[in-house]
Structure formats: C-alpha cells, structure tokens
Design a protein around this motif. Structure first.
Motif, PDB file in Angstrom:
ATOM      1  N   ASP A  12       0.854  -1.184   0.000  1.00 38.58           N
ATOM      2  CA  ASP A  12       0.000   0.000   0.000  1.00 38.58           C
ATOM      3  C   ASP A  12       0.888   1.231   0.000  1.00 38.58           C
ATOM      4  O   ASP A  12       1.657   1.442   0.925  1.00 38.58           O
ATOM      5  CB  ASP A  12      -0.897  -0.024   1.232  1.00 38.58           C
ATOM      6  CG  ASP A  12      -1.971   1.033   1.196  1.00 38.58           C
ATOM      7  OD1 ASP A  12      -1.810   2.054   0.499  1.00 38.58           O
ATOM      8  OD2 ASP A  12      -2.994   0.841   1.878  1.00 38.58           O
ATOM      9  N   ARG A  13       0.782   2.023  -1.056  1.00 33.02           N
ATOM     10  CA  ARG A  13       1.634   3.206  -1.184  1.00 33.02           C
ATOM     11  C   ARG A  13       0.808   4.479  -1.245  1.00 33.02           C
ATOM     12  O   ARG A  13       0.934   5.267  -2.175  1.00 33.02           O
ATOM     13  CB  ARG A  13       2.499   3.079  -2.438  1.00 33.02           C
ATOM     14  CG  ARG A  13       3.425   1.892  -2.372  1.00 33.02           C
ATOM     15  CD  ARG A  13       4.298   1.806  -3.594  1.00 33.02           C
ATOM     16  NE  ARG A  13       5.208   0.687  -3.456  1.00 33.02           N
ATOM     17  CZ  ARG A  13       5.589  -0.075  -4.463  1.00 33.02           C
ATOM     18  NH1 ARG A  13       5.169   0.158  -5.677  1.00 33.02           N
ATOM     19  NH2 ARG A  13       6.416  -1.065  -4.242  1.00 33.02           N
ATOM     20  N   GLY A  14      -0.053   4.656  -0.278  1.00 30.26           N
ATOM     21  CA  GLY A  14      -0.876   5.865  -0.256  1.00 30.26           C
ATOM     22  C   GLY A  14      -2.055   5.761  -1.199  1.00 30.26           C
ATOM     23  O   GLY A  14      -2.986   5.032  -0.936  1.00 30.26           O
ATOM     24  N   SER A  15      -1.999   6.472  -2.319  1.00 32.59           N
ATOM     25  CA  SER A  15      -3.129   6.464  -3.246  1.00 32.59           C
ATOM     26  C   SER A  15      -3.079   5.291  -4.231  1.00 32.59           C
ATOM     27  O   SER A  15      -4.024   5.051  -4.966  1.00 32.59           O
ATOM     28  CB  SER A  15      -3.184   7.776  -4.036  1.00 32.59           C
ATOM     29  OG  SER A  15      -2.041   7.901  -4.862  1.00 32.59           O
ATOM     30  N   LYS A  16      -1.976   4.563  -4.238  1.00 37.04           N
ATOM     31  CA  LYS A  16      -1.819   3.419  -5.131  1.00 37.04           C
ATOM     32  C   LYS A  16      -1.304   2.225  -4.340  1.00 37.04           C
ATOM     33  O   LYS A  16      -0.844   2.368  -3.221  1.00 37.04           O
ATOM     34  CB  LYS A  16      -0.840   3.735  -6.264  1.00 37.04           C
ATOM     35  CG  LYS A  16      -1.344   4.801  -7.210  1.00 37.04           C
ATOM     36  CD  LYS A  16      -0.456   4.876  -8.427  1.00 37.04           C
ATOM     37  CE  LYS A  16      -1.024   5.819  -9.457  1.00 37.04           C
ATOM     38  NZ  LYS A  16      -2.174   5.288 -10.170  1.00 37.04           N
ATOM     39  N   THR A  34      -5.642   1.679  -7.739  1.00 39.85           N
ATOM     40  CA  THR A  34      -5.618   3.087  -7.359  1.00 39.85           C
ATOM     41  C   THR A  34      -6.801   3.333  -6.442  1.00 39.85           C
ATOM     42  O   THR A  34      -7.913   2.883  -6.729  1.00 39.85           O
ATOM     43  CB  THR A  34      -5.734   3.993  -8.604  1.00 39.85           C
ATOM     44  OG1 THR A  34      -4.657   3.685  -9.496  1.00 39.85           O
ATOM     45  CG2 THR A  34      -5.680   5.465  -8.226  1.00 39.85           C
ATOM     46  N   LYS A  35      -6.569   4.042  -5.356  1.00 42.99           N
ATOM     47  CA  LYS A  35      -7.661   4.384  -4.436  1.00 42.99           C
ATOM     48  C   LYS A  35      -8.397   5.613  -4.968  1.00 42.99           C
ATOM     49  O   LYS A  35      -7.772   6.561  -5.437  1.00 42.99           O
ATOM     50  CB  LYS A  35      -7.119   4.681  -3.047  1.00 42.99           C
ATOM     51  CG  LYS A  35      -6.479   3.486  -2.397  1.00 42.99           C
ATOM     52  CD  LYS A  35      -5.889   3.857  -1.053  1.00 42.99           C
ATOM     53  CE  LYS A  35      -5.101   2.713  -0.472  1.00 42.99           C
ATOM     54  NZ  LYS A  35      -4.410   3.092   0.759  1.00 42.99           N
ATOM     55  N   GLU A  38     -12.147   7.413  -0.069  1.00 42.44           N
ATOM     56  CA  GLU A  38     -12.013   6.474   1.046  1.00 42.44           C
ATOM     57  C   GLU A  38     -12.736   5.148   0.827  1.00 42.44           C
ATOM     58  O   GLU A  38     -12.477   4.183   1.540  1.00 42.44           O
ATOM     59  CB  GLU A  38     -12.580   7.117   2.330  1.00 42.44           C
ATOM     60  CG  GLU A  38     -11.791   8.313   2.821  1.00 42.44           C
ATOM     61  CD  GLU A  38     -10.420   7.915   3.331  1.00 42.44           C
ATOM     62  OE1 GLU A  38     -10.321   6.919   4.072  1.00 42.44           O
ATOM     63  OE2 GLU A  38      -9.448   8.589   2.959  1.00 42.44           O
TER      64      GLU A  38
END
Length: 99
Positions: A12-16, A34-35, A38
């Motif tokens: 998990d790298r933040g938004s990706k 990609t996030k 929330e």
C-alpha cells in the motif's frame, strides 16, 4: 496447483498499491490498484508471468482484493480486463462491485 502458490502480499503506497505473489525464482505476479477517495478502488492492471501461468495466480490476486474490499466496506471498479472478466464470472462478488 493453486494451493502451492505463496501468500498474496499487499503493498500500500498511499493512493496506489498492488497485490503480488513472489515466486522462488524472483518472478512476481501483480495486480495494481488506485484508491478513489475512502470507499473505492480501481483495479488497473493484472500481470501474471509465465512462471505462474495455469496456477490460478490472477484469480488469487483478485480474490484477495475482493476480500479486503469487503472487510473495509469498499467498492471495486475493475478497469483491468482480467479483473472485469473475473467479476462477471463470480456473481458472489456483486456486493463489492461499483455499479
């Protein structure tokens, strides 16, 4: 056989992020996402190298994403053609599919 595959890992790298399987020879099968806010993720891409072909690696990656989304109350947008095909095959995943 699918039960001989390693555990699916999550990066998990933040938004990706990505789900991956690492083979003993260094090969990696991955599914990137990609996030979106929330409560949603987009499955962008699935890549399974020859070392994992025919073992259910791609399905394992998508299944883990579905399990994680369900546990977190998130929806999935399967833009990746492979993931999209898996959602069409697995009607039991409808609860996490973004309509």
């Amino acid at each position: 056989m699918p039960d001989q595959l390693p555990e699916v890992e999550l990066e998990d790298r933040g938004s990706k992020g990505r789900y991956l399987l690492r083979g003993p020879d260094g090969a990696e099968a991955e599914m990137t996402f990609t996030k979106v806010g929330e409560h949603q993720i987009i499955i962008d891409h699935t890549e399974v190298p020859d070392a994992f072909r025919g073992q259910g690696a791609g399905l394992r990656l998508v299944t883990r994403a579905v399990e994680d989304a369900r546990a977190a109350g998130k929806k999935i947008i399967p833009l990746c053609p492979f993931a999209n095909a898996q959602f069409r095959r697995h009607q039991e995943w409808a609860d996490v599919l973004k309509q």
